[in-house]
Design a protein around this motif. Structure first.
Motif, mmCIF file in Angstrom:
data_model
loop_
_atom_site.group_PDB
_atom_site.id
_atom_site.type_symbol
_atom_site.label_atom_id
_atom_site.label_comp_id
_atom_site.label_asym_id
_atom_site.label_seq_id
_atom_site.Cartn_x
_atom_site.Cartn_y
_atom_site.Cartn_z
ATOM 1 N N VAL A 171 0.854 -1.180 0.000
ATOM 2 C CA VAL A 171 0.000 0.000 0.000
ATOM 3 C C VAL A 171 0.892 1.233 0.000
ATOM 4 N N ASP A 172 0.633 2.131 -0.925
ATOM 5 C CA ASP A 172 1.365 3.389 -1.015
ATOM 6 C C ASP A 172 0.658 4.406 -0.130
ATOM 7 N N ILE A 173 1.307 4.821 0.943
ATOM 8 C CA ILE A 173 0.721 5.788 1.861
ATOM 9 C C ILE A 173 1.242 7.164 1.489
ATOM 10 N N GLN A 174 0.309 8.068 1.189
ATOM 11 C CA GLN A 174 0.689 9.417 0.789
ATOM 12 C C GLN A 174 0.627 10.364 1.976
ATOM 13 N N ALA A 175 1.627 11.214 2.077
ATOM 14 C CA ALA A 175 1.606 12.249 3.107
ATOM 15 C C ALA A 175 0.524 13.266 2.745
ATOM 16 N N PRO A 176 -0.163 13.822 3.750
ATOM 17 C CA PRO A 176 -1.196 14.816 3.443
ATOM 18 C C PRO A 176 -0.587 16.087 2.865
ATOM 19 N N SER A 177 -1.362 16.748 2.035
ATOM 20 C CA SER A 177 -0.904 18.004 1.432
ATOM 21 C C SER A 177 -0.835 19.106 2.478
ATOM 22 N N SER A 178 0.047 20.019 2.238
ATOM 23 C CA SER A 178 0.192 21.192 3.087
ATOM 24 C C SER A 178 -0.201 22.416 2.250
ATOM 25 N N PHE A 179 -1.246 23.105 2.647
ATOM 26 C CA PHE A 179 -1.836 24.195 1.877
ATOM 27 C C PHE A 179 -1.962 25.409 2.785
ATOM 28 N N SER A 180 -1.670 26.594 2.269
ATOM 29 C CA SER A 180 -1.844 27.808 3.060
ATOM 30 C C SER A 180 -2.373 28.927 2.176
ATOM 31 N N ALA A 181 -2.939 29.934 2.827
ATOM 32 C CA ALA A 181 -3.461 31.099 2.119
ATOM 33 C C ALA A 181 -3.071 32.347 2.888
ATOM 34 N N GLN B 39 -2.200 19.956 -6.251
ATOM 35 C CA GLN B 39 -3.615 20.204 -6.000
ATOM 36 C C GLN B 39 -4.265 20.341 -7.366
ATOM 37 N N THR B 40 -5.149 19.421 -7.697
ATOM 38 C CA THR B 40 -5.789 19.461 -9.007
ATOM 39 C C THR B 40 -7.026 20.357 -8.972
ATOM 40 N N ASP B 41 -7.520 20.715 -10.150
ATOM 41 C CA ASP B 41 -8.737 21.506 -10.267
ATOM 42 C C ASP B 41 -9.909 20.547 -10.131
ATOM 43 N N ASN B 42 -10.355 20.336 -8.910
ATOM 44 C CA ASN B 42 -11.448 19.416 -8.627
ATOM 45 C C ASN B 42 -12.796 20.098 -8.826
ATOM 46 N N PRO B 43 -13.895 19.341 -8.868
ATOM 47 C CA PRO B 43 -15.215 19.960 -8.982
ATOM 48 C C PRO B 43 -15.452 20.942 -7.839
ATOM 49 N N GLY B 44 -16.061 22.062 -8.138
ATOM 50 C CA GLY B 44 -16.318 23.091 -7.134
ATOM 51 C C GLY B 44 -15.226 24.146 -7.130
ATOM 52 N N ASP B 45 -15.485 25.228 -6.423
ATOM 53 C CA ASP B 45 -14.534 26.331 -6.344
ATOM 54 C C ASP B 45 -13.435 26.015 -5.340
ATOM 55 N N GLU B 46 -12.204 26.415 -5.674
ATOM 56 C CA GLU B 46 -11.101 26.268 -4.730
ATOM 57 C C GLU B 46 -10.960 27.508 -3.846
ATOM 58 N N PHE B 47 -11.527 28.635 -4.292
ATOM 59 C CA PHE B 47 -11.490 29.875 -3.512
ATOM 60 C C PHE B 47 -12.732 30.704 -3.830
ATOM 61 N N VAL B 48 -13.341 31.283 -2.777
ATOM 62 C CA VAL B 48 -14.498 32.173 -2.938
ATOM 63 C C VAL B 48 -14.330 33.341 -1.965
ATOM 64 N N ASP B 49 -14.552 34.549 -2.469
ATOM 65 C CA ASP B 49 -14.497 35.743 -1.618
ATOM 66 C C ASP B 49 -15.669 36.643 -1.978
ATOM 67 N N ARG C 152 -6.858 17.589 0.485
ATOM 68 C CA ARG C 152 -5.708 17.256 1.339
ATOM 69 C C ARG C 152 -5.227 15.822 1.148
ATOM 70 N N ASP C 153 -6.124 14.898 0.799
ATOM 71 C CA ASP C 153 -5.737 13.490 0.720
ATOM 72 C C ASP C 153 -5.637 12.949 -0.700
ATOM 73 N N ALA C 154 -5.625 13.816 -1.701
ATOM 74 C CA ALA C 154 -5.417 13.450 -3.109
ATOM 75 C C ALA C 154 -6.417 12.435 -3.642
ATOM 76 N N GLU D 89 -12.212 18.235 0.136
ATOM 77 C CA GLU D 89 -12.871 17.959 1.407
ATOM 78 C C GLU D 89 -12.374 18.823 2.558
ATOM 79 N N THR D 90 -11.330 19.595 2.374
ATOM 80 C CA THR D 90 -10.773 20.393 3.464
ATOM 81 C C THR D 90 -11.029 21.871 3.190
ATOM 82 N N ALA D 91 -11.676 22.520 4.142
ATOM 83 C CA ALA D 91 -12.046 23.926 3.984
ATOM 84 C C ALA D 91 -11.276 24.785 4.968
ATOM 85 N N GLY D 92 -11.097 26.039 4.603
ATOM 86 C CA GLY D 92 -10.449 26.998 5.491
ATOM 87 C C GLY D 92 -10.865 28.395 5.098
ATOM 88 N N VAL D 93 -10.374 29.363 5.834
ATOM 89 C CA VAL D 93 -10.614 30.762 5.510
ATOM 90 C C VAL D 93 -9.279 31.484 5.456
#
Length: 162
Positions: A7-17, A45-55, A119-121, A126-130
């Motif tokens: 099993v290939d275990i992937q490290a979680p992504s690190s994302f900041s704004a 980080q791929t362009d997944n369905p939905g917005d990646e940023f909203v303001d 975050r989990d590729a 699935e991971t939200a922030g502000v």
């Protein structure tokens, strides 16, 4: 008989704004918010369905434009909302510029954007922030009462372990 599964275990992504604001907060003047979304990896980080940023700009500001260094920034002038969609390679970033006109002569203007990332590729954001909130006080127009502001704070996001 024995079976082994690899099993290939992937490290979680690190994302900041981070978010900054520059300009003079006087009625009728223009301010620019700059948002930098950064992917420290290890996955793209791929362009997944939905917005990646909203303001959605708060009362007191009117959206006049938006752009991005990559991906697609869409300005909805009817709702004063900017949406960004796109991917960010591991180790890369995107800069989103949001221009607005100040509509008020006094009071506080507070503005945060919302991010969504994978975050989990698994192809789902699935991971939200502000973003941080470079709040400022709008000042009455006048030669000595203009408020010029440039502020920056970086906020990393971590997903709860559940």
């Amino acid at each position: 008989v024995s079976a082994t599964e690899v099993v290939d275990i992937q490290a979680p992504s690190s994302f900041s704004a981070s978010k900054t604001v520059a300009g003079t907060f006087t009625q009728g003047s223009t301010v620019t918010y700059t948002v930098i979304l950064t992917n420290a990896g290890p996955q793209d980080q791929t362009d997944n369905p939905g917005d990646e940023f909203v303001d959605t700009l708060p009362a007191g500001l009117t959206l006049t434009g938006a752009s991005a260094t990559s991906g697609t920034a869409v300005a909805d002038f009817g709702t004063d909302t900017v949406r960004w969609n796109g991917g960010i390679p591991s180790g890369g970033s995107v800069t989103i510029a949001i221009q607005a006109t100040v509509d008020v002569s006094s009071g506080a203007i507070s503005n945060q954007g919302a991010t969504s990332f994978d975050r989990d590729a698994d192809g789902v954001n699935e991971t939200a922030g502000v973003t941080d909130d470079p709040s400022v006080a709008a000042m009455a127009a006048g030669p000595s009462q203009g408020s010029s502001m440039a502020a920056a704070v970086s906020r990393p996001y971590a997903r709860a372990p559940w």
